[in-house]
Design an enzyme around this catalytic site. Structure first.
Site, PDB file in Angstrom:
ATOM      1  N   LYS A  77       0.858  -1.183   0.000  1.00  0.00           N
ATOM      2  CA  LYS A  77       0.000   0.000   0.000  1.00  0.00           C
ATOM      3  C   LYS A  77       0.895   1.233   0.000  1.00  0.00           C
ATOM      4  O   LYS A  77       1.924   1.259   0.693  1.00  0.00           O
ATOM      5  CB  LYS A  77      -0.894  -0.019   1.244  1.00  0.00           C
ATOM      6  CG  LYS A  77      -1.891   1.122   1.325  1.00  0.00           C
ATOM      7  CD  LYS A  77      -2.791   0.992   2.551  1.00  0.00           C
ATOM      8  CE  LYS A  77      -3.836   2.096   2.624  1.00  0.00           C
ATOM      9  NZ  LYS A  77      -4.681   1.972   3.826  1.00  0.00           N
ATOM     10  N   SER A 152      -9.599   2.063   2.858  1.00  0.00           N
ATOM     11  CA  SER A 152      -8.727   2.776   1.967  1.00  0.00           C
ATOM     12  C   SER A 152      -7.719   1.893   1.223  1.00  0.00           C
ATOM     13  O   SER A 152      -7.124   2.352   0.250  1.00  0.00           O
ATOM     14  CB  SER A 152      -7.949   3.848   2.747  1.00  0.00           C
ATOM     15  OG  SER A 152      -7.126   3.247   3.735  1.00  0.00           O
ATOM     16  N   SER A 176      -9.767  -0.212   7.162  1.00  0.00           N
ATOM     17  CA  SER A 176      -9.207  -0.191   5.799  1.00  0.00           C
ATOM     18  C   SER A 176      -8.510  -1.461   5.320  1.00  0.00           C
ATOM     19  O   SER A 176      -8.141  -1.531   4.150  1.00  0.00           O
ATOM     20  CB  SER A 176      -8.235   0.976   5.665  1.00  0.00           C
ATOM     21  OG  SER A 176      -8.972   2.144   5.460  1.00  0.00           O
TER      22      SER A 176
HETATM   23  N1  GLN Z   1     -13.084   4.604   6.297  1.00  0.00           N
HETATM   24  C1  GLN Z   1     -12.345   5.041   7.444  1.00  0.00           C
HETATM   25  C2  GLN Z   1     -11.852   6.447   7.219  1.00  0.00           C
HETATM   26  O1  GLN Z   1     -12.145   6.980   6.211  1.00  0.00           O
HETATM   27  C3  GLN Z   1     -11.206   4.114   7.753  1.00  0.00           C
HETATM   28  C4  GLN Z   1      -9.996   4.346   6.940  1.00  0.00           C
HETATM   29  C5  GLN Z   1      -8.827   3.536   7.373  1.00  0.00           C
HETATM   30  O2  GLN Z   1      -8.964   2.551   8.106  1.00  0.00           O
HETATM   31  N2  GLN Z   1      -7.656   3.984   6.959  1.00  0.00           N
HETATM   32  O3  GLN Z   1     -11.205   7.031   8.030  1.00  0.00           O
END
Ligand code: GLN
Length: 486
Positions: A77, A152, A176
């Site tokens: 990532k 994400s 995410s």
């Molecule tokens: N959807 C959540 C956010 O937008 C989690 C994102 C994540 O775990 N990086 O913050």
């Protein structure tokens, strides 16, 4: 061997150790599949770097110094900094940035022998649930290219599902790893907060950020997780002083008598019927395997949304202050003085969602509002963690849906950030508590899209989660299904 790209990490590692294939052959196959960047999953590919690493792996396999995962490819990532590939965190502000060092997680997987395929697309600074917030364009879900892959870690999930990489790293701040794994029909685990080093992981919300592996099966995730975890006390102050474990050792343990807690709050109104049906099906499989389902309550589940969307932006507003045009990446061209340079650089470099969160974060931390928002949120966060400890008196693991629905279509939630926030409801509680959680393929829902089962364990119980997931995967074949054409 025409199906190399469909082999598991475990199978590839075995073939490499017995020299039935070379690391260069394996890398070449994956690089060929990555050509044209299907699904927009990758943000940086450099076949010369990958092949050089593969040649080094082949040398080690020959001279007997090979690591356990020598020559097996992995993609990272784009929030993990890497020396040999650009790192952008999905943001324009870091366009072209190259780190002088590798993140600990990247380094550890290299030490285990893994060959880096490249860097994976993600929501900008990991803020999002659909990968629609990447400055470099969205990632398509390989199961239906009109749908989001989740976020994400959307590039990570899509790459594994599409057979562009046998495994990937992801990060999970509020879901995410688990949610994109669920949306793309793969397996992913977020370990206990502090298990995997955050050194070199571009910070979003430091008290929540955690790295973890994403692959087809729990068995493969166990192999990567063992290599990724371990103390890194000098470089990450929240790293746990705990050695890694052999997470593969207990995969086959019996789960006869395992008490699986079913939180009633995870099965309320918002849960779509198709997701519920798939999750129920997986729970019935567990009963057949001898597990006992017990009803539990996590009463503050709903509060996890406002709490998370105060704490995470608060931490982000502080963490992202370092992107000011002085040390990293983008700097505005025309400016009158230093403050003007900061303002223009940040206005040009950050996307809308990141700006929204910086503003929210700065607001909840500001004098006069700190007590009303940030402090209250911290108190409720503690209560959410306590709720889990109460629940774990009655059960060994907790199971439920990962997300209320299957992957949605592009644009469905566009312009409505709150719709995305609400969809995080089932992943946020474990994140706020710092507990390990995973997503395991559990069937298919609307549009024949994959559905994940979420398993949450108590602190340091990753081995138990992976054991439970592996037993389910021995009894079902959802994790072996592939999108058309893969
Ligand atoms: N959807 C959540 C956010 O937008 C989690 C994102 C994540 O775990 N990086 O913050």
């Amino acid at each position: 061997m025409s199906d190399l790209h469909n082999l598991s990490v475990k199978a590839l590692a075995n073939l490499l150790q017995t020299k039935e294939v070379s690391a260069v052959e394996v890398a070449t196959r994956f690089l060929a599949r990555m050509g044209g960047n299907p699904h927009n999953a990758f943000l940086d590919i450099d076949s010369e770097v990958t092949l050089a690493q593969a040649r080094a792996s082949d040398a080690k396999l020959t001279d007997g110094t090979a690591g356990p995962l020598e020559g097996v490819p992995v993609a990272h990532k784009d929030v993990f900094v890497t020396q040999d590939f650009a790192t952008t965190a999905g943001s324009k502000i870091l366009s072209g940035y190259r780190s002088p060092f590798d993140a600990t997680v990247v380094q550890r997987l290299r030490t285990a022998g893994m060959v880096t395929l490249g860097k994976l697309n993600c929501d900008e600074f990991a803020m999002g649930s659909a990968n629609e917030n990447s400055a470099y364009g969205p990632v398509q879900n390989p199961w239906d290219t009109a749908r989001v892959p989740g976020g994400s870690s959307g590039g990570s999930a899509a790459a594994v599902a599409a057979g562009l990489a046998p495994a990937a790293t992801g990060t999970d701040t509020g879901g995410s790893i688990r949610q994109p794994a669920s949306f793309c029909g793969i397996t992913g685990i977020k370990p206990t907060y502090g298990r995997a080093s955050r050194f070199g992981l571009i910070a979003y919300a430091s008290s929540l950020d955690q790295a973890g592996p994403m692959a087809r099966s729990a068995e493969d995730c166990a192999l990567l997780l063992s290599a990724m975890c371990g103390a890194d006390l000098d470089r990450d102050s929240t790293s746990l002083d705990m050695p890694s474990e052999d997470f593969s050792a207990s995969l086959n343990n019996s789960i006869e008598g395992l008490r699986i807690g079913i939180p009633k709050e995870f099965f309320g109104e918002g849960l779509h019927a198709d997701v519920r049906a798939a999750v129920d099906g997986a729970l019935r499989e567990y009963e057949k395997l001898g597990a006992k389902l017990v009803s539990i309550s996590l009463p503050r589940t709903e509060l996890s949304i406002p709490v998370y969307y105060i704490i995470a932006p608060a931490e982000a507003s502080s963490n992202l202050s370092r992107f000011d045009g002085v040390k990293f990446g983008h700097r505005a061209k025309d400016y009158t003085d230093l403050v003007d340079m900061y303002k223009k650089t940040r206005a040009e470099g950050f996307g809308n969602e990141v700006k929204r969160r910086i503003m929210t974060g700065a607001y909840v931390l500001s004098h006069g509002y700190y007590d009303a928002y940030y402090l209250q949120a911290q108190k409720i966060r503690r209560m959410i963690a306590d709720d889990f400890q109460n629940a774990f008196k009655e059960c060994d693991v907790i199971a439920g849906p990962v997300a209320p629905s299957v992957a949605w279509k592009f644009g469905e939630n566009a312009g409505d950030p709150v719709a995305d926030y609400l969809a995080d409801i089932f992943t946020l509680p474990a994140s706020l508590a710092g507990l390990p959680g995973m997503s395991v393929p559990a069937g298919f829902g609307a549009g024949n899209m994959p559905v994940g089962l979420q398993l949450i364990g108590n602190y340091f119980k990753e081995a138990q989660l992976l054991n439970a997931a592996h037993r389910l995967q021995q009894a079902t074949d959802f994790h072996l299904q592939k999108p058309a054409g893969v």
